[in-house]
Design an enzyme around this catalytic site. Structure first.
Site, PDB file in Angstrom:
ATOM      1  N   GLU A  51       0.733  -1.176   0.077  1.00 12.74           N
ATOM      2  CA  GLU A  51      -0.051  -0.161   0.156  1.00 12.74           C
ATOM      3  C   GLU A  51       0.908   1.227   0.027  1.00 12.74           C
ATOM      4  OE1 GLU A  51      -2.355   2.851  -0.398  1.00 12.74           O
ATOM      5  OE2 GLU A  51      -3.466   0.957  -0.353  1.00 12.74           O
ATOM      6  N   GLN A  52       0.723   1.980  -0.961  1.00 11.49           N
ATOM      7  CA  GLN A  52       1.701   3.221  -0.951  1.00 11.49           C
ATOM      8  C   GLN A  52       1.422   4.381  -0.261  1.00 11.49           C
ATOM      9  OE1 GLN A  52       1.557   4.812  -5.230  1.00 11.49           O
ATOM     10  NE2 GLN A  52      -0.365   5.419  -5.135  1.00 11.49           N
ATOM     11  N   ALA A  55      -2.167   6.606   4.641  1.00  8.87           N
ATOM     12  CA  ALA A  55      -3.528   7.170   4.889  1.00  8.87           C
ATOM     13  C   ALA A  55      -4.796   6.280   4.432  1.00  8.87           C
ATOM     14  CB  ALA A  55      -3.840   8.707   4.459  1.00  8.87           C
ATOM     15  N   TYR A  57      -4.539   2.863   4.438  1.00  6.13           N
ATOM     16  CA  TYR A  57      -4.794   1.390   5.199  1.00  6.13           C
ATOM     17  C   TYR A  57      -6.213   1.195   5.330  1.00  6.13           C
ATOM     18  CZ  TYR A  57       0.128   1.878   6.407  1.00  6.13           C
ATOM     19  OH  TYR A  57       1.746   2.142   6.510  1.00  6.13           O
ATOM     20  N   GLY A  58      -6.830   0.098   4.993  1.00  8.80           N
ATOM     21  CA  GLY A  58      -8.198  -0.431   4.898  1.00  8.80           C
ATOM     22  C   GLY A  58      -9.007   0.103   3.677  1.00  8.80           C
ATOM     23  N   GLY A  59      -8.405   0.611   2.665  1.00  7.82           N
ATOM     24  CA  GLY A  59      -9.071   1.158   1.412  1.00  7.82           C
ATOM     25  C   GLY A  59      -9.966   2.366   1.312  1.00  7.82           C
ATOM     26  N   THR A  60     -10.534   2.611   0.311  1.00  7.63           N
ATOM     27  CA  THR A  60     -11.143   3.832   0.135  1.00  7.63           C
ATOM     28  C   THR A  60     -12.462   4.093   1.155  1.00  7.63           C
ATOM     29  OG1 THR A  60     -10.525   3.715  -2.389  1.00  7.63           O
ATOM     30  CG2 THR A  60     -12.605   4.895  -1.565  1.00  7.63           C
ATOM     31  N   CYS A  61     -13.154   2.960   0.980  1.00  7.31           N
ATOM     32  CA  CYS A  61     -14.433   3.154   1.778  1.00  7.31           C
ATOM     33  C   CYS A  61     -14.323   4.053   3.257  1.00  7.31           C
ATOM     34  CB  CYS A  61     -15.078   1.753   2.118  1.00  7.31           C
ATOM     35  SG  CYS A  61     -16.654   1.811   2.851  1.00  7.31           S
ATOM     36  N   HIS A 445     -45.285  -1.926  12.818  1.00  9.30           N
ATOM     37  CA  HIS A 445     -45.970  -0.617  12.692  1.00  9.30           C
ATOM     38  C   HIS A 445     -45.645   0.162  13.790  1.00  9.30           C
ATOM     39  CE1 HIS A 445     -48.816   2.262  11.875  1.00  9.30           C
ATOM     40  NE2 HIS A 445     -49.419   2.171  13.002  1.00  9.30           N
TER      41      HIS A 445
END
Length: 459
Positions: A51-52, A55, A57-61, A445
């Protein structure tokens, strides 16, 4: 069945270069890649993940996409200031970022390289870190580099100050008083809604004649009405000719010659596969003209045991689709091919404006073009009992059915909690459950879900 050969991590000498060999090599920390890395690491396989950007770590989401923006939306719902909402956002992102990194580094079988990965051949990847350059190889390689912002060739877009993409805008310490937005797709509209509710004066520019082009025209018009009621200004058929700075402001110049002055400008004109600089030209991997990677039905590229998962393969850009990509590849690598892209069921999505706009399946005009017996019905939210409890009458529920078979073809749910309710429709469609089941089902309801009864009764 594909036969996978596993290797234990070791160092091989390649001329003057030390080459490290792993069982699995993942490029990018997105949902599918990190889940495969964790899975193989737990099985005792030797895994490397590159991972370059720390910030990410863990990905875009969790870092710049779903989680931070929805956290700020909740802040706006609670009446927080921009600064307070951003502080909560930053705390949430920081915790998830660290948790995702620890998920991998706590496993002694997984090595995380913080650096840039680049293919030098079909199965060799050069990684450049702060400590130098190394060459990694593996029989199985996962490309999970995600997507990046599309930057249109507009004069001054790349060189002017106070111009931001969606990631950069979230980093601003204070709320821009005047925010301009180029692009009225999902990202642009979500940010227009959020920043207007946080107190910014928002003006959005669209080169076409309406927002949210993939939605039904009546639904898009309703969304525009609500956004305008919240203070968002729209300019349609507005092609941006130039962007420039005047003092401490950024100016948008349209082809018609009009000039608009802002404190910050967001360009949100789409995202594309992040393959630039990946060295794919050094491999036999095939790419499309838009840069996305070509795969087969198991997400394998043109190189055996090299897979492309998540946004980089040109599919739908959702983290839950990336998770489903994991399921496909994981089954292939563990000796089964029972689940492929062709088996993927209906994929719902939500646009997180206020109220939320969610959809699954075919849109009204698409359904009518494909099925002569397609029927669409609509139920305004202000006709639903729960709207009085929520004190929010905005929105409409739409359902499209094949009258010949009774099967649901698609649905648009525009209203409070639609991001949850759309999953009920998805499950019904996946299992060929007819609309009459929704019509006659017992729901609690007072809820928004019970309105699926009345909606289906209109068929």
């Amino acid at each position: 069945m594909k036969h996978i050969i596993y290797f234990y991590s070791c160092e091989l000498t390649k001329g003057e270069t030390i080459m490290k060999q792993y069982d699995l090599l993942v490029i990018g920390f997105g949902k599918a890649g990190k889940t495969l890395a964790a899975t193989f690491g737990k099985e005792g396989k030797q895994v490397a993940l590159i991972e370059q950007d720390p910030a990410m770590y863990g990905g875009t989401c969790i870092n710049i996409g779903c989680i931070p923006t929805k956290t700020m939306i909740v802040g706006a719902d609670k009446g927080k200031s921009y600064e307070a909402a951003k502080a909560t956002r930053d705390t949430v992102v920081g915790k998830l970022n660290a948790k995702n990194l620890n998920m991998l580094t706590s496993n002694p079988n997984v090595t995380v390289y913080t650096g840039h990965g680049k293919f030098t051949s079909n199965k060799e990847v050069e990684v450049t870190t702060a400590d130098g350059v190394e060459t990694l190889t593996a029989e199985i390689i996962i490309i999970n580099t995600g997507a990046t912002n599309v930057v249109l060739p507009i004069s001054g877009l790349s060189t002017s100050k106070f111009v931001y993409n969606s990631t950069e805008l979230q980093a601003l310490p204070t709320l821009p008083k005047r925010l301009g937005i180029i692009g009225c797709g999902n990202i642009g509209i979500e940010f227009a809604n959020l920043y207007a509710r946080l107190g910014a004066e928002v003006t959005a520019f669209e080169s076409g004649d309406r927002i949210l082009k993939r939605e039904d025209a009546d639904v898009a018009a309703l969304a525009q009405q609500y956004l305008e009621e919240d203070g968002v200004r729209f300019h349609f058929n507005a092609v941006t000719k130039e962007i420039k700075n005047v003092g401490d402001t950024v100016v948008v110049v349209t082809e018609s010659g009009e000039e608009f002055v802002f404190d910050a400008l967001l360009h949100a004109t789409g995202r594309k596969a992040n393959t630039e600089g990946l060295g794919l030209e050094n491999t036999d991997i095939q790419v499309r003209p838009n840069g996305s990677i070509v795969t087969d039905d198991t997400l394998m590229t043109s190189i055996p045991n090299v897979f492309a998962v998540g946004d980089v393969n040109g599919g739908q850009q959702f983290t839950y689709v990336s998770l489903d990509d994991f399921r496909i590849v994981n089954r292939v690598l563990h000796g089964g091919e029972s689940y492929k892209l062709g088996n993927r069921a209906h994929v719902p999505y939500s646009t997180f404006i206020t109220p939320a706009l969610s959809h699954v399946g075919l849109h009204e005009e698409e359904a009518k073009a494909q099925y002569p017996s397609a029927v669409t019905v609509a139920l305004p939210v202000n006709n639903m009992p729960r709207h009085a409890v929520n004190q929010d009458p905005r929105g409409v529920f739409k359902l499209t059915v094949n009258k010949d078979t009774g099967l649901i073809l698609g649905a648009t749910l525009f209203g409070k909690n639609s991001e949850e309710l759309i999953n009920i429709i998805k499950m019904a469609m996946d299992n060929d459950i007819k609309y009459t089941y929704l019509r006659d089902q017992i729901f609690t309801h007072p809820t928004m879900a019970e309105n699926l009864n009345d909606l289906a009764k209109l068929i």
